[in-house]
Design a protein around this motif. Structure first.
Motif, short mmCIF file in Angstrom:
data_model
loop_
_atom_site.label_atom_id
_atom_site.label_comp_id
_atom_site.label_asym_id
_atom_site.label_seq_id
_atom_site.Cartn_x
_atom_site.Cartn_y
_atom_site.Cartn_z
N LEU A 179 36.02 -68.28 6.30
CA LEU A 179 37.09 -68.06 5.25
C LEU A 179 37.31 -66.80 4.88
N ASN A 180 36.10 -66.23 4.62
CA ASN A 180 36.30 -64.63 4.31
C ASN A 180 36.99 -63.84 5.55
N GLY A 181 36.91 -64.27 6.69
CA GLY A 181 37.34 -63.48 7.90
C GLY A 181 38.87 -64.02 7.75
N ALA A 182 39.25 -65.12 7.59
CA ALA A 182 40.78 -65.45 7.33
C ALA A 182 41.32 -64.80 6.23
N LEU A 183 40.72 -64.49 5.17
CA LEU A 183 41.37 -63.72 4.09
C LEU A 183 41.12 -62.23 4.14
N GLU A 184 40.38 -61.92 5.20
CA GLU A 184 40.35 -60.57 5.35
C GLU A 184 39.58 -59.68 4.22
#
Length: 96
Positions: free
Chosen positions: A81-86
């Motif tokens: 999730l954090n990766g997708a949100l950058e």
């Protein structure tokens, strides 16, 4: 002092969000929307609701089996999730 010419929309929106003081609400909406996108059809079909409180994402799951599976993999989901949100917007995910 007015700008001399056109400015990127993202820059203008950031200024407006900052002036209105709604960055936290915008981030929360992004997290919930991104969760639904990452979770996919099967998980969304057993998701009753999702919401943020501070840096914790709460997801209400109607299936005990899915809830257990998601709970066991919550750190992987948080990282995805954090990766997708950058951005590091989610510290924890709680499945209820």
């Amino acid at each position: 002092m007015p700008a001399d010419g056109p400015r990127p929309l993202g820059e203008v929106l950031k200024e407006v969000i900052d002036e209105l003081g709604v960055q936290e609400e915008v981030d929360e909406a992004r997290v919930v929307e991104t969760w639904a996108s990452l979770a996919g059809e099967k998980i969304n079909s057993v998701t009753e609701s999702a919401w943020m409180k501070g840096s914790t994402l709460y997801v209400k799951i109607t299936s005990a089996a899915w809830r257990q599976e998601l709970h066991m993999n919550r750190r992987k989901w948080r990282d995805r999730l954090n990766g997708a949100l950058e951005a590091e917007l989610v510290d924890e995910i709680v499945f209820r």
